[in-house]
Scaffold this active site. Sequence first.
Site, short mmCIF file in Angstrom:
data_model
loop_
_atom_site.label_atom_id
_atom_site.label_comp_id
_atom_site.label_asym_id
_atom_site.label_seq_id
_atom_site.Cartn_x
_atom_site.Cartn_y
_atom_site.Cartn_z
N VAL A 86 8.33 2.33 -0.84
CA VAL A 86 9.13 2.85 0.21
C VAL A 86 8.77 2.31 1.27
CG1 VAL A 86 9.92 4.71 -1.92
CG2 VAL A 86 8.22 5.08 0.10
N GLY A 106 0.76 -1.14 -0.31
CA GLY A 106 0.18 -0.34 0.24
C GLY A 106 0.61 1.43 0.17
N HIS A 107 1.59 1.21 0.19
CA HIS A 107 3.08 2.66 0.63
C HIS A 107 3.55 2.12 -0.79
CE1 HIS A 107 5.63 5.56 2.53
NE2 HIS A 107 4.18 6.24 2.79
N PHE A 108 3.88 2.57 -1.74
CA PHE A 108 2.94 3.21 -2.78
C PHE A 108 3.59 1.19 -3.41
CE2 PHE A 108 4.08 6.48 -0.87
CZ PHE A 108 3.17 7.40 -0.82
#
Length: 145
Positions: free
Chosen positions: A59, A52-54
């Site tokens: 990262v 989810g990040h990203f």
Amino acid sequence: MELSYPAGREAVERILPHRDPFVWVSRIVACEPGERIVAELDVDAALPLFAGHFPEHPVLPGVIIMEALAQAASCCILLGRDAAGSVGFLAGIDKAKFRRQVRPGETLRLEARIAKASARMCVAEVEAFVGDERAASAVQKYVMA
């Protein structure tokens, strides 16, 4: 507690109360208890947070970098005291700067120098690096309980 370096995850878990999925120190490379520490975090590409990040540009979140630095500094503080069962709670972050993204598969070097320490409050100057590149820096404060 006596350690030989590098000290792996098992040693880290003898020092810190944190457990999966929130241990952000893979090993302690060197430590002068109560003074300074060098530790590392292997940034596992399989961490669920990267979904989810990203997803298209994964990262490590800056807040996780700050937590990893706080855990490394807490290891240094706790090794410098007869503090079995103690916990260092993050109480403040000043002058935080993020200079470089940390990507899955990289190793993040965590460095902390204890600037001030009392029975209840500690201040550390912290820096995180990937290789020779500074990823982040800050002054962190911890309340010891």
